[in-house]
Write an enzyme that holds these catalytic residues in place. Sequence first.
Site, mmCIF file in Angstrom:
data_model
loop_
_atom_site.group_PDB
_atom_site.id
_atom_site.type_symbol
_atom_site.label_atom_id
_atom_site.label_comp_id
_atom_site.label_asym_id
_atom_site.label_seq_id
_atom_site.Cartn_x
_atom_site.Cartn_y
_atom_site.Cartn_z
ATOM 1 N N GLY A 175 0.894 -0.661 0.437
ATOM 2 C CA GLY A 175 0.083 0.452 0.140
ATOM 3 C C GLY A 175 0.663 1.224 -0.106
ATOM 4 N N ILE A 176 2.280 0.494 -1.225
ATOM 5 C CA ILE A 176 3.290 2.443 -0.753
ATOM 6 C C ILE A 176 2.205 4.012 -1.454
ATOM 7 N N ALA A 183 -4.795 -2.765 1.396
ATOM 8 C CA ALA A 183 -6.635 -2.877 1.588
ATOM 9 C C ALA A 183 -6.846 -2.057 0.764
ATOM 10 N N GLN A 184 -8.069 -3.010 0.400
ATOM 11 C CA GLN A 184 -9.861 -2.428 0.006
ATOM 12 C C GLN A 184 -10.101 -1.511 1.796
ATOM 13 N N SER A 185 -10.229 0.137 2.185
ATOM 14 C CA SER A 185 -9.863 0.539 2.922
ATOM 15 C C SER A 185 -11.138 1.685 2.819
ATOM 16 N N TYR A 199 -14.828 -8.235 -1.171
ATOM 17 C CA TYR A 199 -13.395 -8.482 -1.759
ATOM 18 C C TYR A 199 -12.757 -7.925 -0.967
ATOM 19 N N SER A 241 -7.639 -0.470 12.861
ATOM 20 C CA SER A 241 -8.575 0.517 12.908
ATOM 21 C C SER A 241 -9.296 0.714 13.406
ATOM 22 N N GLU A 274 -12.462 0.979 13.537
ATOM 23 C CA GLU A 274 -13.951 1.156 12.487
ATOM 24 C C GLU A 274 -13.772 -0.723 13.245
ATOM 25 N N TYR A 328 -16.074 -4.271 6.450
ATOM 26 C CA TYR A 328 -14.727 -3.466 6.970
ATOM 27 C C TYR A 328 -13.985 -4.212 7.864
ATOM 28 N N LYS A 375 -11.162 -6.397 9.259
ATOM 29 C CA LYS A 375 -9.581 -5.631 10.093
ATOM 30 C C LYS A 375 -9.814 -6.313 10.890
ATOM 31 N N HIS A 377 -7.162 9.232 10.162
ATOM 32 C CA HIS A 377 -6.613 9.935 9.980
ATOM 33 C C HIS A 377 -6.308 10.201 8.697
HETATM 34 P P1 NAP Z 1 -5.796 4.339 1.074
HETATM 35 O O1 NAP Z 1 -5.225 5.806 0.504
HETATM 36 O O2 NAP Z 1 -6.859 3.885 0.361
HETATM 37 O O3 NAP Z 1 -3.761 3.411 0.631
HETATM 38 C C1 NAP Z 1 -4.392 1.814 0.325
HETATM 39 C C2 NAP Z 1 -3.265 0.866 -0.312
HETATM 40 O O4 NAP Z 1 -3.899 -0.139 -0.833
HETATM 41 C C3 NAP Z 1 -2.927 1.465 -1.471
HETATM 42 O O5 NAP Z 1 -1.671 1.674 -1.629
HETATM 43 C C4 NAP Z 1 -4.197 0.427 -2.897
HETATM 44 O O6 NAP Z 1 -3.278 0.436 -3.718
HETATM 45 C C5 NAP Z 1 -3.401 -0.686 -1.909
HETATM 46 N N1 NAP Z 1 -4.308 -2.295 -2.169
HETATM 47 C C6 NAP Z 1 -5.481 -2.139 -2.291
HETATM 48 N N2 NAP Z 1 -5.539 -2.918 -2.855
HETATM 49 C C7 NAP Z 1 -4.837 -4.378 -2.906
HETATM 50 C C8 NAP Z 1 -4.182 -5.359 -3.411
HETATM 51 N N3 NAP Z 1 -5.406 -5.809 -3.851
HETATM 52 N N4 NAP Z 1 -2.877 -5.528 -3.614
HETATM 53 C C9 NAP Z 1 -1.736 -4.256 -3.096
HETATM 54 N N5 NAP Z 1 -2.617 -3.040 -3.043
HETATM 55 C C10 NAP Z 1 -3.412 -3.323 -2.515
HETATM 56 O O7 NAP Z 1 -5.433 3.888 2.849
HETATM 57 P P2 NAP Z 1 -4.189 4.629 3.741
HETATM 58 O O8 NAP Z 1 -5.327 5.370 4.372
HETATM 59 O O9 NAP Z 1 -3.303 4.684 3.410
HETATM 60 O O10 NAP Z 1 -4.630 3.066 5.142
HETATM 61 C C11 NAP Z 1 -3.475 2.444 4.656
HETATM 62 C C12 NAP Z 1 -3.446 1.541 5.564
HETATM 63 O O11 NAP Z 1 -4.719 1.344 7.066
HETATM 64 C C13 NAP Z 1 -5.310 0.423 5.137
HETATM 65 O O12 NAP Z 1 -5.268 -0.991 5.690
HETATM 66 C C14 NAP Z 1 -6.392 1.681 6.000
HETATM 67 O O13 NAP Z 1 -7.324 0.068 5.877
HETATM 68 C C15 NAP Z 1 -5.907 1.337 7.319
HETATM 69 N N6 NAP Z 1 -6.150 2.114 7.780
HETATM 70 C C16 NAP Z 1 -6.293 3.673 7.527
HETATM 71 C C17 NAP Z 1 -7.256 4.669 8.390
HETATM 72 C C18 NAP Z 1 -7.547 5.796 7.917
HETATM 73 O O14 NAP Z 1 -8.078 6.634 8.838
HETATM 74 N N7 NAP Z 1 -6.748 6.251 6.843
HETATM 75 C C19 NAP Z 1 -6.971 4.715 9.679
HETATM 76 C C20 NAP Z 1 -6.890 2.959 10.066
HETATM 77 C C21 NAP Z 1 -7.038 1.714 9.503
HETATM 78 P P3 NAP Z 1 -4.025 1.478 -5.419
HETATM 79 O O15 NAP Z 1 -3.770 2.516 -4.660
HETATM 80 O O16 NAP Z 1 -3.477 0.269 -6.841
HETATM 81 O O17 NAP Z 1 -5.793 1.226 -5.593
HETATM 82 O O1 F7E Z 2 -16.493 8.463 6.516
HETATM 83 C C1 F7E Z 2 -19.752 10.475 6.923
HETATM 84 C C2 F7E Z 2 -19.421 8.056 6.842
HETATM 85 O O2 F7E Z 2 -15.730 7.565 5.039
HETATM 86 C C3 F7E Z 2 -16.302 8.858 8.366
HETATM 87 C C4 F7E Z 2 -11.264 4.678 6.619
HETATM 88 O O3 F7E Z 2 -9.506 5.786 5.556
HETATM 89 O O4 F7E Z 2 -11.664 5.475 8.533
HETATM 90 C C5 F7E Z 2 -11.589 5.574 7.213
HETATM 91 O O5 F7E Z 2 -13.905 5.636 7.779
HETATM 92 C C6 F7E Z 2 -18.042 8.841 8.290
HETATM 93 C C7 F7E Z 2 -18.704 8.472 7.978
HETATM 94 O O6 F7E Z 2 -14.000 7.237 6.669
HETATM 95 C C8 F7E Z 2 -20.537 10.830 3.812
HETATM 96 O O7 F7E Z 2 -20.864 8.001 7.266
HETATM 97 C C9 F7E Z 2 -21.190 11.744 5.621
HETATM 98 O O8 F7E Z 2 -20.311 7.800 9.325
HETATM 99 O O9 F7E Z 2 -14.203 8.947 5.892
HETATM 100 P P1 F7E Z 2 -15.330 8.392 5.626
HETATM 101 P P2 F7E Z 2 -14.323 6.395 7.711
HETATM 102 O O10 F7E Z 2 -15.937 5.383 6.876
HETATM 103 O O11 F7E Z 2 -15.009 6.241 8.510
HETATM 104 C C10 F7E Z 2 -10.883 4.171 9.099
HETATM 105 C C11 F7E Z 2 -10.527 4.737 10.969
HETATM 106 C C12 F7E Z 2 -11.114 3.362 8.584
HETATM 107 O O12 F7E Z 2 -9.960 2.376 8.697
HETATM 108 C C13 F7E Z 2 -11.385 3.436 6.981
HETATM 109 O O13 F7E Z 2 -10.092 2.613 6.346
HETATM 110 O O14 F7E Z 2 -18.942 10.478 7.752
HETATM 111 N N1 F7E Z 2 -19.910 10.269 5.881
HETATM 112 N N2 F7E Z 2 -21.620 12.036 4.038
HETATM 113 C C14 F7E Z 2 -19.823 10.400 4.169
HETATM 114 N N3 F7E Z 2 -18.620 9.615 4.709
HETATM 115 C C15 F7E Z 2 -18.398 9.476 2.937
HETATM 116 N N4 F7E Z 2 -17.459 8.548 3.176
HETATM 117 N N5 F7E Z 2 -19.253 9.820 2.232
HETATM 118 C C16 F7E Z 2 -20.216 10.750 2.020
HETATM 119 O O15 F7E Z 2 -20.551 11.624 1.177
#
Ligand code: NAP
Ligand code: F7E
Length: 344
Positions: free
Chosen positions: A9-10, A88-90, A101, A131, A133, A155, A159, A185
């Site tokens: 996920g670089i 991940a599918q994030s 998936y 996460s 979540e 999701y 996790k 974040h």
């Molecule tokens: P992101 O921007 O969605 O990046 C996800 C990365 O995973 C991308 O590089 C993506 O590549 C890659 N990936 C997805 N499916 C893949 C596959 N089948 N094989 C190889 N690579 C694949 O997510 P992020 O915000 O940087 O988050 C990083 C990790 O932390 C994730 O696991 C996420 O679930 C977790 N996390 C995020 C948050 C948050 O708030 N950001 C909080 C808690 C945990 P492509 O560019 O090709 O899609």
């Molecule tokens: O939603 C509400 C939505 O999609 C935040 C991922 O990085 O953080 C992330 O997951 C809130 C939710 O992030 C829209 O219903 C309202 O309650 O920005 P989000 P998330 O679902 O919290 C966790 C920690 C991860 O691990 C995940 O990878 O906002 N919301 N209206 C909406 N959200 C979206 N996307 N779009 C809207 O239009």
Amino acid sequence: MATKALITGINGQDGSYLTELLLEQDYEVHGIIRRASTFNTGRINHLYQDPHESGARLFLHYGDITDSTNLGRLLNEIAPDEVYHLAAQSHVRVSFDQPEYTGDTTGLGTTRMLEAIRGSGAKPRFYQASSSEMFGAVRETPQTELTPFCPQSPYGAAKVYAYWMTVNYRDAYGFHASNGILFNHESPRRDPRFVTRKITRAVAHIREGLQDKLYLGNLDSKRDWGHAQDYVRAMWLMVQQDEPDDYVVATGETHSVREFLVHAFTHVGLNWEDYVEIDPRYLRPTDVNLLLGDASKAREKLGWEPELTFADLVTAMVDADIRLLEEQKSGILGPESRAVREFG
Ligand code: NAP
Ligand code: F7E
């Protein structure tokens, strides 16, 4: 010899900041990218180094976390000292459309990485991107490392599985494997399909008269939002500890989507209520209504503190989207990716 890190996920949000952090510390960084129909290295193009040049310390490899033979080969070839498993599918909403998936990538993907490490015979330290979540329908507030999990999405469930597989490989095989339970974040590099960036991007477009309305879902939802740059530091700190462990990483403040809207629109002198409409398409079958983390353990054991506040985050994201739009309007597109030219 430089410490070698492998990042899955670089090219994601966190992967790009983590790569910057590790390169600053003289690591040799290897990253897995997957083949897509368009090049998707936008977040790391500024870090790209020609692998043929002496002194290059960033290397990209094609791979996929659904492809275990490929992961095994890469582990053997690279022999990393540290593995940061971020791929991940994030997207939580998308996980309802693609539950199978999401289970395969976000859940089983971690098992494939752990098995690839076990099969390689090497003993890299392992970081799992867990996460908030996983807390889902929260059993207590604030949430700590001891709060029971109650995921509310495919999701979140995937996790939880990955979290316990990481713990199991630590207990069963003595892996130095740690879970970072990171709360939301964000950053200017956040994908615009997450709510914060969707809002800040819309603010920039509305301010320029390029967009009339912003359609959103649940505005009452509350999140503990921090800055990705602070959070990748916590990942690295976990991996540097003598003993592996699991840590909550959070700011300790929670804000609703509505509050985020107020801050973002007010920053450019606009009233969000003139532009925002609710579209049921963005509501989830089950949502997580309140997240608030207690990161005391990370503060005490890792010495980790977030440096950027909620207000810093919102204004940085709005300002970055305004700048981006200005660059696009004046035709200054980023330098053509050397990676695009050379990674064929
Ligand atoms: P992101 O921007 O969605 O990046 C996800 C990365 O995973 C991308 O590089 C993506 O590549 C890659 N990936 C997805 N499916 C893949 C596959 N089948 N094989 C190889 N690579 C694949 O997510 P992020 O915000 O940087 O988050 C990083 C990790 O932390 C994730 O696991 C996420 O679930 C977790 N996390 C995020 C948050 C948050 O708030 N950001 C909080 C808690 C945990 P492509 O560019 O090709 O899609
Ligand atoms: O939603 C509400 C939505 O999609 C935040 C991922 O990085 O953080 C992330 O997951 C809130 C939710 O992030 C829209 O219903 C309202 O309650 O920005 P989000 P998330 O679902 O919290 C966790 C920690 C991860 O691990 C995940 O990878 O906002 N919301 N209206 C909406 N959200 C979206 N996307 N779009 C809207 O239009």
